[in-house]
Design a protein around this motif. Sequence first.
Motif, PDB file in Angstrom:
ATOM      1  N   SER A  76       0.843  -1.192   0.000  1.00  0.00           N
ATOM      2  CA  SER A  76       0.000   0.000   0.000  1.00  0.00           C
ATOM      3  C   SER A  76       0.876   1.238   0.000  1.00  0.00           C
ATOM      4  CB  SER A  76      -0.967   0.000   1.194  1.00  0.00           C
ATOM      5  OG  SER A  76      -0.276   0.114   2.407  1.00  0.00           O
ATOM      6  N   GLY A  77       0.236   2.364  -0.188  1.00  0.00           N
ATOM      7  CA  GLY A  77       0.937   3.632  -0.279  1.00  0.00           C
ATOM      8  C   GLY A  77      -0.016   4.681  -0.819  1.00  0.00           C
ATOM      9  N   PRO A  78       0.435   5.896  -0.993  1.00  0.00           N
ATOM     10  CA  PRO A  78      -0.452   6.974  -1.440  1.00  0.00           C
ATOM     11  C   PRO A  78      -1.032   6.715  -2.830  1.00  0.00           C
ATOM     12  CG  PRO A  78       1.652   7.830  -0.646  1.00  0.00           C
ATOM     13  CD  PRO A  78       1.810   6.362  -0.762  1.00  0.00           C
ATOM     14  N   ALA A  79      -2.194   7.290  -3.090  1.00  0.00           N
ATOM     15  CA  ALA A  79      -2.780   7.240  -4.429  1.00  0.00           C
ATOM     16  C   ALA A  79      -1.811   7.880  -5.415  1.00  0.00           C
ATOM     17  CB  ALA A  79      -4.113   7.980  -4.450  1.00  0.00           C
ATOM     18  N   GLY A  80      -1.598   7.223  -6.550  1.00  0.00           N
ATOM     19  CA  GLY A  80      -0.719   7.765  -7.571  1.00  0.00           C
ATOM     20  C   GLY A  80       0.716   7.300  -7.469  1.00  0.00           C
ATOM     21  N   GLU A 102      -3.105  -5.256  -3.011  1.00  0.00           N
ATOM     22  CA  GLU A 102      -2.795  -3.870  -3.364  1.00  0.00           C
ATOM     23  C   GLU A 102      -3.928  -3.016  -2.824  1.00  0.00           C
ATOM     24  OE1 GLU A 102      -3.615  -1.015  -7.066  1.00  0.00           O
ATOM     25  OE2 GLU A 102      -3.167  -3.101  -7.563  1.00  0.00           O
ATOM     26  N   ILE A 103      -3.692  -2.348  -1.695  1.00  0.00           N
ATOM     27  CA  ILE A 103      -4.783  -1.650  -1.024  1.00  0.00           C
ATOM     28  C   ILE A 103      -4.337  -0.292  -0.502  1.00  0.00           C
ATOM     29  CG2 ILE A 103      -6.058  -3.726  -0.362  1.00  0.00           C
ATOM     30  CD1 ILE A 103      -4.756  -3.645   2.331  1.00  0.00           C
ATOM     31  N   ALA A 127      -4.816  -1.252   4.847  1.00  0.00           N
ATOM     32  CA  ALA A 127      -3.665  -2.006   5.341  1.00  0.00           C
ATOM     33  C   ALA A 127      -3.652  -2.052   6.868  1.00  0.00           C
ATOM     34  CB  ALA A 127      -2.373  -1.391   4.815  1.00  0.00           C
ATOM     35  N   ALA A 128      -4.022  -0.946   7.488  1.00  0.00           N
ATOM     36  CA  ALA A 128      -4.058  -0.905   8.954  1.00  0.00           C
ATOM     37  C   ALA A 128      -5.089  -1.889   9.496  1.00  0.00           C
ATOM     38  CB  ALA A 128      -4.376   0.514   9.421  1.00  0.00           C
ATOM     39  N   LYS A 129      -6.212  -2.033   8.813  1.00  0.00           N
ATOM     40  CA  LYS A 129      -7.251  -2.981   9.257  1.00  0.00           C
ATOM     41  C   LYS A 129      -6.799  -4.423   9.045  1.00  0.00           C
ATOM     42  CE  LYS A 129     -11.151   0.155   8.609  1.00  0.00           C
ATOM     43  NZ  LYS A 129     -12.429   0.421   7.913  1.00  0.00           N
TER      44      LYS A 129
END
Length: 204
Positions: free
Chosen positions: A12-16, A102-103, A108-110
């Motif tokens: 996961s990570g920031p949009a874009g 890929e989220i 990801a925290a959940k």
Amino acid sequence: MKKDHGLLIVLSGPAGVGKGTVCNALRDVDDSIAYSVSATTRAPREGEKDGVNYFFKSESTFKEMIANDRLLEWAKYVNHYYGTPLQYVHDTVGSGTDIILEIEVQGAAKVKERYPEGIFIFLAPPNLAELRKRIEERGTENLDLINERMTVAKEEIEMMAQYDYVVENDQVEKAVQRIQSIVEAEHCRKDRVIEHYRQLAEVK
């Protein structure tokens, strides 16, 4: 050595930042890792296919999935719901196959709450200017939404400390190689293999 249980790899990570691009490139070079398709209530972008890129759901259907506990995680991000279907993940890792999710960072925290033994990788941009450039080049968001995504991205980068690994997506090929190295190393962790070798030592 046969794997009795696959790894759950969370990217996961920031949009874009290029999560989808990196995952697609990983699939092209490594077919041993399964890819979990997320569900979402947002409309398909040009070229996206239902069941391949996402499971595109109505908001009412998505809320039914939440109510029936059929999602490993879910989050509402910039007015749309995203989530990971639970059963496919359980079946895949149970069969000994690694699976990558890929989220979004919220999701990801959940997942970490429900599946702390997962491998959590934060995909980072080289810098915020490059991240904004990538979002603008997609051509799918107006200026207000781009600014909103950048505000959220700064908050998400602060959550990097909650991850096991950070991979910079400066070049897609290099990012894929780094992820493959992480997965290989995780399969060699002592706590994952020690019981197997203890059993071998007991065989006469």
